[in-house]
Write an enzyme that holds these catalytic residues in place. Structure first.
Site, short mmCIF file in Angstrom:
data_model
loop_
_atom_site.label_atom_id
_atom_site.label_comp_id
_atom_site.label_asym_id
_atom_site.label_seq_id
_atom_site.Cartn_x
_atom_site.Cartn_y
_atom_site.Cartn_z
N GLU A 9 -14.06 9.93 26.61
CA GLU A 9 -13.12 10.91 27.13
C GLU A 9 -13.50 11.16 28.59
O GLU A 9 -14.68 11.21 28.91
CB GLU A 9 -13.19 12.23 26.35
CG GLU A 9 -12.73 12.14 24.92
CD GLU A 9 -12.73 13.49 24.23
OE1 GLU A 9 -12.31 14.49 24.85
OE2 GLU A 9 -13.16 13.55 23.06
N SER A 37 -13.72 17.78 25.34
CA SER A 37 -12.91 18.94 24.97
C SER A 37 -13.70 20.14 24.48
O SER A 37 -13.18 21.25 24.48
CB SER A 37 -11.92 18.54 23.87
OG SER A 37 -12.61 18.08 22.72
#
Length: 383
Positions: A172, A176
């Protein structure tokens, strides 16, 4: 009959009871209070321009539902127009629109990597990537978070043991739950050294980072070994996900990707909404600038209050550790009018339950100050 039904459901009752005892039982809650929980980073979820674009599309005859898969009658002009413009915007050869980020990641990993290949996953990549790796044909290894040397070690060990297929590196760009950034420059270099593909999930960076919100992979566009997932339900304020890649890989997915072939196409109206969001990124750069200013302000305040977080981004984790303790703090903040949610395992590693504080343009500096003051109050009180 009732006793039979009870026996049939007993394993599920026991599982829910165990979750409750571990303070990990989840339930759905309404969106109430000042928004420190959503991923609507640029406040596009309620943007008038997107609403107007969707109304105009409806009035012009755009259907709400596609009515079929893309390979049947579900392929609409709105899908193709979005994909063409998105590919141009993100600097890619081609794009393919999926119904969501989860299905896009799962679709990629169950379609492109082949038997005999190797997936190398960062330990903190999204659950959809882990699930896609488990369901796919290729072997996979999980490496230490944000550790390029660990990636190299996994690849070299696999080659030494006879692995001869293609390498796929998964990351990523902005994680997150920790709010930290991937070492993309090093990962690109590793991919080049090993003739590997690099798949980057830009879910929390698209719209918020890069020139005109093109994401953190923007400096590496037009590379045929880079595949990017741009989620549309966060900073873009809509729903769905765009996969950008070479034209050959797009065509391969159209022909071989079961999650694409055997599902009804996303709503053409949502394609209209995403296209308008991309136009807003280009026409209203002040949104991205305002978010950056708010993030910098919040982190200065966090430092001045003596609070600690591993993040420098709009995702601010406040690590608590204990599940019940984290949920008590979240409840106390919610009672004070701040929508902040507690995050527990398995979403995060055991022993790292936390508050996930999200900074968006739905709040201002005064809201941030009030929220942080409340956080200090509840964490230094009876908790």
């Amino acid at each position: 009959m009732r006793s039979i039904q009870t026996a049939r459901l007993s394993p599920y009752v026991a599982a829910l009871k165990a979750l409750n005892e571990d303070k990990r039982l989840r339930c759905l809650r309404p969106r109430v209070g000042i928004d420190f929980a959503s991923n609507d980073y640029l406040a596009l979820g309620s943007a008038p321009r997107i609403k107007e674009a969707m109304v105009a599309a409806l009035e012009a005859g755009t259907p709400v539902g596609a009515g079929g898969s893309r390979l049947l009658r579900g392929n609409c002009e709105e899908h193709e127009r979005l994909e063409t413009e998105a590919a141009q915007f993100f600097g890619a050869e081609a794009a393919l629109f999926f119904g969501g980020g989860y299905i896009a990641n799962f679709a990629l990993l169950t379609t492109l990597p082949q038997r005999g290949d190797l997936l190398v996953l960062d330990s903190l990549v999204h659950a959809s990537i882990h699930e896609g790796a488990r369901a796919g044909r290729a072997e996979y290894r999980v490496h230490a978070h944000n550790d390029p040397q660990s990636v190299e070690d996994a690849i070299r060990e696999w080659r030494t043991n006879g692995g001869a297929g293609r390498i796929w590196i998964l990351a990523e760009s902005l994680y997150s739950m920790d709010g930290d950034f991937a070492p993309l420059e090093e990962l690109v270099a590793i991919a080049d050294r090993h003739d590997a593909f690099l798949i980057v999930d830009e879910a929390h960076a698209t719209g918020a980072y890069g020139h005109q919100g093109r994401g953190l992979t923007a400096p590496y566009d037009r590379r045929d070994n880079l595949i990017v997932v741009h989620t549309c339900g966060k900073a873009l304020g809509a729903a769905g996900a765009l996969v950008t890649a070479s034209g050959i890989l797009r065509d391969f997915m159209v022909n071989r990707c079961r999650p694409f072939i055997f599902t009804t196409a996303p709503s053409p109206l949502m394609a209209v909404a995403v296209r308008e969001a991309l136009l807003i990124l280009q026409k209203e750069p002040e949104r991205q600038q305002r978010l950056a200013k708010l993030v910098a302000f919040a982190h200065r305040q966090i430092t001045s209050l003596g609070l600690h977080t591993p993040s420098t981004s709009q995702i601010v984790p406040y690590i608590v550790g204990d599940n019940a303790h984290a949920m008590r703090i979240a409840s106390a903040l919610q009672a004070r009018g701040f929508d902040i949610r507690g995050i527990r395992p398995p979403t995060v590693p055991a022993g790292t339950a936390r508050l996930r504080i999200s900074l968006t343009l739905n709040v201002g500096e005064a809201d941030v100050c009030a929220m942080l003051d409340a956080l200090v109050e509840v964490t230094r009180g009876s908790f």
